[in-house]
Design an enzyme around this catalytic site. Structure first.
Site, PDB file in Angstrom:
ATOM      1  N   ASN A  41      -0.232  -0.350  -0.463  1.00 25.46           N
ATOM      2  CA  ASN A  41       0.530   1.142  -1.059  1.00 25.46           C
ATOM      3  C   ASN A  41      -0.380   2.364  -1.501  1.00 25.46           C
ATOM      4  O   ASN A  41      -0.627   2.636  -0.848  1.00 25.46           O
ATOM      5  CB  ASN A  41       0.996   0.828  -1.948  1.00 25.46           C
ATOM      6  N   GLY A 218       6.786   7.068 -16.853  1.00 17.80           N
ATOM      7  CA  GLY A 218       7.713   7.734 -15.892  1.00 17.80           C
ATOM      8  C   GLY A 218       8.190   9.304 -15.950  1.00 17.80           C
ATOM      9  O   GLY A 218       7.024   9.798 -15.730  1.00 17.80           O
ATOM     10  N   GLY A 248       4.575   3.798  -8.914  1.00 13.32           N
ATOM     11  CA  GLY A 248       2.974   3.435 -10.007  1.00 13.32           C
ATOM     12  C   GLY A 248       2.016   3.713  -8.961  1.00 13.32           C
ATOM     13  O   GLY A 248       0.917   4.124  -9.013  1.00 13.32           O
ATOM     14  N   ASP A 249       2.376   2.905  -7.691  1.00 16.08           N
ATOM     15  CA  ASP A 249       1.355   2.704  -6.426  1.00 16.08           C
ATOM     16  C   ASP A 249       0.587   4.201  -6.082  1.00 16.08           C
ATOM     17  O   ASP A 249      -0.076   4.573  -5.690  1.00 16.08           O
ATOM     18  CB  ASP A 249       1.552   1.315  -5.032  1.00 16.08           C
TER      19      ASP A 249
END
Ligand code: RIB
Length: 301
Positions: A41, A218, A248-249
């Site tokens: 990813n 976030g 996150g990736d």
């Protein structure tokens, strides 16, 4: 060139109203098969932004393995470093709830067979940045970190999924990248409830491991503390959340892409945050990962 050393999975995703309690059975409202794996990813996230990317990882000799390799190549990624092993490819069993939050069980498959026997030094040719995560065995992670350091690349360790760092060669790491839960896990503490608490945790991680630390927050963006003590916060961007898988990736891959083209840490974090905010707008880890034009447009909003 950005080198990503890490996992590649096929994600089997069920859409659910809420996450399971122990012993509970749920009827899903939908199901999909997506490409995934933290390493792959991140490679895709960087490549979509125009960075030259080489991926070092593993796939099984099953149909899923063929799809993993073909998809990376279709993204323009050098996938010659994907080693094929007998048996199953990595799988992730994922549920995504109505709020877009996920729960993930990873079956390592071929990823679990990666070790230090790979020619990782050879794979680093031309690398300006190396991205590594913790979804492959420690021997492979450490071999990659050492090769990245020896090649003079900026070494970024995304410590996800959360694992104790004592098994890893953190001396070779320039940037430790974590979310709030992972930061707290590494310190054996509860998750910071405020940005200040998380900043304090980041500061202690930076001192403990002698690294720069980036914590994704976030909706509240991300904060960082560099090795030289400089620090800051980039606010989050309002966005529509369909599925947070791979956010996150996307952040990690976009950060590496921005750094590889010479952006400052703050600018790279800003671009990574925008890319991550766009990525959560579609179902699946990679469907929402933006290209450069989409990021530019969102940054000018
Ligand atoms: O970070 C998201 C990824 O974690 C998913 O694509 C899944 O494969 C797991 O590795």
């Amino acid at each position: 060139m950005i080198v990503v050393a890490g996992s590649a999975n096929i994600d089997l995703v069920a859409q659910v109203s809420h996450h399971l309690e122990p012993g509970e059975t749920l009827i899903a409202s939908g199901y999909a098969v997506h490409q995934g794996g933290k390493g792959a990813n991140q490679a895709v996230a960087a490549a979509r932004l125009g960075a030259p990317v080489r991926f070092i990882g593993a796939a099984g000799d099953d149909d899923f393995g063929d799809r993993i390799v073909a998809d990376l190549a279709a993204e323009g990624i050098d996938a010659d470093g994907v080693q094929r092993f007998r048996g199953s490819s990595g799988l992730a069993l994922i549920t995504v709830d109505d709020g877009g939050e996920n729960q993930i069980v990873v079956v390592p498959g071929a990823n679990g067979q990666l070790d230090a026997s790979r020619d990782l030094a050879g794979a680093m040719g031309g690398a300006t940045a190396l991205l590594v995560q913790l979804e492959t065995p420690p021997a492979f992670v450490n071999a990659a970190l050492a090769a990245g350091r020896a090649a003079g690349a900026e070494v970024i360790l995304n410590a996800a999924p959360a694992s104790p760092l004592k098994a890893f060669d953190t001396a070779a790491v320039d940037w430790l990248m974590v979310n709030t839960g992972e930061a707290a896990f590494l310190l054996g503490e509860t998750e910071g409830k405020t940005r200040n608490q998380t900043a304090d945790q980041a500061e202690r991680l930076a001192a403990q491991y002698d690294v720069g630390v980036i914590v994704t927050l976030g909706a509240d963006g991300a904060l960082w503390i560099a090795r030289d003590g400089s620090q800051g916060h980039v606010p989050g961007r309002e966005c529509t959340v369909v599925d947070t898988t791979g956010a996150g990736d996307t952040f990690a891959g976009a950060f590496a892409a921005a750094r590889a083209e010479g952006q400052s840490v703050e600018d790279a974090i800003r671009m990574a945050g925008v890319a991550a905010s766009l990525s959560v707008g579609a179902a699946g880890a990679r469907a929402g990962m933006p290209d450069r034009a989409a990021v530019r447009a969102a940054m000018n909003d």
